[in-house]
Design a protein around this motif. Sequence first.
Motif, mmCIF file in Angstrom:
data_model
loop_
_atom_site.group_PDB
_atom_site.id
_atom_site.type_symbol
_atom_site.label_atom_id
_atom_site.label_comp_id
_atom_site.label_asym_id
_atom_site.label_seq_id
_atom_site.Cartn_x
_atom_site.Cartn_y
_atom_site.Cartn_z
ATOM 1 N N VAL A 309 0.703 -1.174 0.063
ATOM 2 C CA VAL A 309 -0.121 0.061 0.000
ATOM 3 C C VAL A 309 0.891 1.316 0.018
ATOM 4 O O VAL A 309 2.200 1.096 0.430
ATOM 5 N N PRO A 310 0.466 2.373 -0.336
ATOM 6 C CA PRO A 310 1.175 3.629 -0.436
ATOM 7 C C PRO A 310 1.570 4.118 1.014
ATOM 8 O O PRO A 310 0.909 3.405 1.742
ATOM 9 N N PRO A 311 2.591 4.585 1.128
ATOM 10 C CA PRO A 311 3.600 5.111 0.266
ATOM 11 C C PRO A 311 4.556 4.443 -0.280
ATOM 12 O O PRO A 311 5.567 4.803 -1.052
ATOM 13 N N ALA A 312 4.628 3.055 -0.261
ATOM 14 C CA ALA A 312 5.608 2.140 -0.483
ATOM 15 C C ALA A 312 5.447 1.689 -2.011
ATOM 16 O O ALA A 312 6.288 1.168 -2.697
ATOM 17 N N CYS A 313 4.249 2.178 -2.514
ATOM 18 C CA CYS A 313 4.131 1.833 -4.067
ATOM 19 C C CYS A 313 3.117 2.809 -4.486
ATOM 20 O O CYS A 313 2.617 3.863 -3.676
ATOM 21 N N LEU A 314 2.451 2.840 -5.706
ATOM 22 C CA LEU A 314 1.633 3.724 -6.270
ATOM 23 C C LEU A 314 0.152 3.125 -6.645
ATOM 24 O O LEU A 314 0.455 2.159 -7.137
ATOM 25 N N THR A 315 -0.699 3.757 -6.293
ATOM 26 C CA THR A 315 -2.107 3.472 -6.789
ATOM 27 C C THR A 315 -2.275 3.643 -8.253
ATOM 28 O O THR A 315 -1.324 4.423 -8.813
ATOM 29 N N SER A 316 -3.177 3.066 -8.858
ATOM 30 C CA SER A 316 -3.314 3.382 -10.311
ATOM 31 C C SER A 316 -3.496 4.937 -10.459
ATOM 32 O O SER A 316 -3.293 5.320 -11.609
ATOM 33 N N ASP A 317 -4.299 5.476 -9.626
ATOM 34 C CA ASP A 317 -4.522 6.978 -9.617
ATOM 35 C C ASP A 317 -3.235 7.542 -9.708
ATOM 36 O O ASP A 317 -3.154 8.664 -10.488
ATOM 37 N N GLN A 318 -2.397 7.356 -8.785
ATOM 38 C CA GLN A 318 -0.829 8.177 -8.673
ATOM 39 C C GLN A 318 -0.081 7.850 -9.796
ATOM 40 O O GLN A 318 0.727 8.744 -10.345
ATOM 41 N N VAL A 319 -0.293 6.580 -10.286
ATOM 42 C CA VAL A 319 0.627 6.372 -11.746
ATOM 43 C C VAL A 319 0.018 7.290 -12.778
ATOM 44 O O VAL A 319 0.744 7.834 -13.380
ATOM 45 N N THR A 320 -1.255 7.613 -12.700
ATOM 46 C CA THR A 320 -1.854 8.575 -14.037
ATOM 47 C C THR A 320 -1.186 9.864 -13.459
ATOM 48 O O THR A 320 -0.963 10.677 -14.452
ATOM 49 N N THR A 321 -1.160 10.275 -12.372
ATOM 50 C CA THR A 321 -0.682 11.578 -11.948
ATOM 51 C C THR A 321 0.676 11.704 -12.695
ATOM 52 O O THR A 321 1.146 12.805 -13.293
ATOM 53 N N MET A 322 1.710 10.637 -12.244
ATOM 54 C CA MET A 322 3.216 10.777 -12.985
ATOM 55 C C MET A 322 3.132 10.708 -14.294
ATOM 56 O O MET A 322 4.075 11.148 -14.882
ATOM 57 N N GLN A 323 2.264 9.815 -14.914
ATOM 58 C CA GLN A 323 2.445 9.736 -16.270
ATOM 59 C C GLN A 323 2.100 11.001 -16.968
ATOM 60 O O GLN A 323 2.863 11.363 -18.123
ATOM 61 N N ARG A 324 1.122 11.698 -16.347
ATOM 62 C CA ARG A 324 0.651 13.024 -16.875
ATOM 63 C C ARG A 324 1.780 14.231 -16.456
ATOM 64 O O ARG A 324 2.048 15.198 -17.593
ATOM 65 N N TYR A 325 2.606 13.865 -15.475
ATOM 66 C CA TYR A 325 3.537 14.795 -15.068
ATOM 67 C C TYR A 325 4.505 14.740 -16.130
ATOM 68 O O TYR A 325 5.408 15.687 -16.465
ATOM 69 N N TYR A 326 5.036 13.472 -16.560
ATOM 70 C CA TYR A 326 6.048 13.412 -17.689
ATOM 71 C C TYR A 326 5.517 13.573 -18.932
ATOM 72 O O TYR A 326 6.308 14.120 -19.747
ATOM 73 N N GLY A 327 4.247 13.526 -19.147
ATOM 74 C CA GLY A 327 3.574 13.822 -20.453
ATOM 75 C C GLY A 327 3.687 15.270 -20.983
ATOM 76 O O GLY A 327 3.422 15.362 -22.276
ATOM 77 N N GLY A 328 3.715 16.163 -20.263
ATOM 78 C CA GLY A 328 3.667 17.275 -20.695
ATOM 79 C C GLY A 328 1.859 18.097 -20.555
ATOM 80 O O GLY A 328 1.107 17.403 -20.221
#
Length: 580
Positions: A309-328
């Motif tokens: 469980v977070p913060p030791a890993c990312l939820t699917s929602d958090q993965v989306t946040t980071m993908q968009r962070y990198y995506g521009g």
Amino acid sequence: MKRHRHLLVGATMALFACVAITSPAMATACTNLRSLQLQHTVINSADDNTTGTFVPPGSSPITGLPAFCRVTATLVPSSDSSIRIEVWLPESTWNGRFLGTGGGGFQGVITYNELAIGIQAGFAATNSDLGTGSSGCNPLFCGSAGNMGNPLAIQFGDPASPSTGLFGHPERIKDFGYRAIHLMTVRGKEIANAFYGQRPQRAYFAGCSTGGQNALMEAQRFPNDYDGILAGAPAFNRTHLHMAGLYGWQNAHASPGRFIQAGQMTLINQAVLKQCVGQDGGAKTDQFLTDPRDCRFDPKVLLCKGGSVPPACLTSDQVTTMQRYYGGTIDPVNGQIINPGSQRGNETDDILALGLAFQERLPEPAFDGLFYWVFGPSFGYPASATNFANFDFHHDIAKVDDQLAAVLNATSTDLGEFRGHGGKLLMYHGWADPLIPSQSSINYFLALVGNEGPGFPQGFQPVGFFDHGNGNPALRRTQSYTRLFMVPGMYHCAGGPGPNTFDALTPLVKWVEAGVAPDTILATKFVADTPPAVQMTRPLCVFPKVAKYNGNGDTNNAANFSCVTDENDFNQKPAPKYGP
């Protein structure tokens, strides 16, 4: 955009002035400047400081200063302008040169450490609040809904009450965009001439972030102001950069589950390094990436599985946040890129880096003050048609650009007049910058190269663009007056896990005055970012070269690295109408 310094990367800034010490009974060459008459200028004070120390209120003393004349003035090019400047003039150690300096964010203050570093190096130095201090602005906030009781917002200077920044003040917006630095330069030179009885022999400008924007604006609009210009992490594409700040804040606040928790940016950074470190020419022991464009890290690898469980890993929602962070920053209707995304390797939980860990914890984005200048106080209220929480990245862009882009964006790539008088431009940008995407500076440089090459649209990088043999003629022509240095592991203008302290001004002076163009700049990482104990050194290589480990010797010693031409890496850039 940040308020960090830059002549020597890594210095700490003091932001507020104190009254200099002088003898009121005896007139001096300095105090005589109080009666100096200059166009649209009020000389507020002119005092000798022979104490060797300048003590900004609420900050540590700046020591080791030569005797200098401190001049404060207010420039009033319009009835609504009030541009504060200071000019510091070494009394016996002047090197005959003039140095204009920049600040960060919305400024609103004088950047005193820049002045101190300037006179310590023998320059007559000047700095400005960009005219935003008259509107109560500070580096991070120039219009907001108030700090809403948020401790972090209070800590970083968000006023308690709502403010509208420069809304309704088009002349002050012009001052901030380009006029303040130009007039600071013109009046600063006149003050230096009056004090020394001769004009400076050479003029230089150095700034990072907003100071970097100032630098490029000078080269573009006022090409005869300076002989040499140092532009660090320039916020040159300002309207779209601030839109990226809104986008990132909305991204993390789209739902409670999208928020990145404390410690998770460090978790992600460690995963990035595990996958990508050393594959870009750097050493396997590095704690940073030499060229993060080689990294294909997908945050999905940290998706929570089993009992994790977070913060030791990312939820699917958090993965989306980071993908968009990198995506521009993306127009959701047509998919056009408005501003490049963040580079892998810049993830940090250090709020002083002004990245996602800082921005998402504020009640509204730190740098959304820009949009108050267009939409007024309603931008701070979620019930209004256009506000910081619902800004539409398809419909609302045009209104902002129509009002501000021509005044604020230093996006012109026509530097012909600057080059024509022998001007030299040296740019640098930290590869791990969490605030201004590092590839933005590459995009600007490539646009300059595109201007030199027949048939190359601006910013286009075809196969063979960087020839591995004799070099590309368009690149060589561009490098005759503009050179870019990317800094591995450096955050926004300062800090970060990489070699983040270097002197870029001295090579610029040598380039201008001796015709010796810099190919490398030695950078240092101090233990705990505090001299004198050295943790490592590394060469910064002129773009598109990168520092490659030779395979033998201490990886903390710059001598064991060579600058080699990099392969053709993909560089995300905005759609043409939002670029370069």
